[in-house]
Motif scaffolding. Structure first.
Motif: not given
Length: 186
Positions: A133-134, A139-143, A150-152, A159-163
């Motif tokens: 899933d990660f 793949d959809k949202h490049e880090p 930006d990283l934070g 994390h919100n996507d998982v929540n």
């Protein structure tokens, strides 16, 4: 298949079919070989689906703490391997802590290394289902690795996507530094 399909399985439960949901109310995740995934399910769900517990309250008993016997021998708590909830919380703590210590203006190499780390982390994550899933999220949202901020924020959004998928509250990513780096004002 990763999600319960209702196939036959030996169990101590009254039904011969796999439970669709565990004691937590979440769907049971199975390994690719069809066995319940130990690290992808909460401990009580795993024990329930494998027939190791009949009484859900047995899981809630307090764990022993390490102590020393009268002879000086160290006794350890009977702590089980982490389940999906403990593993997830620990993993997010690690990832957010890494973001909080990532350079504010990273070099090109540090940016590339962080992207590589995130991909490797997802690929080796103990819960294969969560890891895949990660990988899809990456793949959809490049880090975003151009700065610490930006990283934070990128990790906060991941994390919100998982929540959201777990029905948990969303965190306002504008406050990620207060939560994971600077602390809250009084």
């Amino acid at each position: 298949m990763p999600i319960s399909t209702g196939e036959e399985v030996k169990s101590n439960e009254s039904s011969n079919k796999r439970p669709e949901f565990g004691l937590s109310g979440r769907k049971i995740i199975y390994d690719k070989d069809g066995k319940p995934c130990r690290t992808c399910n909460e401990l009580s769900d795993f024990q329930f689906v494998t027939g190791k517990i009949k009484n859900p309250k047995a899981v809630a008993k307090a764990q022993e703490t390490p102590s020393t016997s009268p002879g000086g021998e160290l006794k350890y708590a009977k702590e089980d391997p982490p389940d999906v909830a403990r593993l997830g919380k620990s993993s997010w703590t690690l990832l957010h802590s890494i973001a909080a210590t990532f350079p504010e203006t990273p070099t090109t190499k540090q940016q590339q290394d962080m992207r590589s780390f995130l991909n490797l982390f997802a690929g080796f994550y103990p819960c294969w289902y969560c890891g895949e899933d990660f990988v899809k999220y990456i793949d959809k949202h490049e880090p975003e690795t151009k700065s610490q901020d930006d990283l934070g924020k990128w990790l906060c959004e991941a994390h919100n996507d998982v929540n959201k998928k777990l029905g948990k509250p969303q965190f306002d990513c504008n406050f990620w530094k207060k939560r994971w780096k600077d602390g809250w004002d009084e």
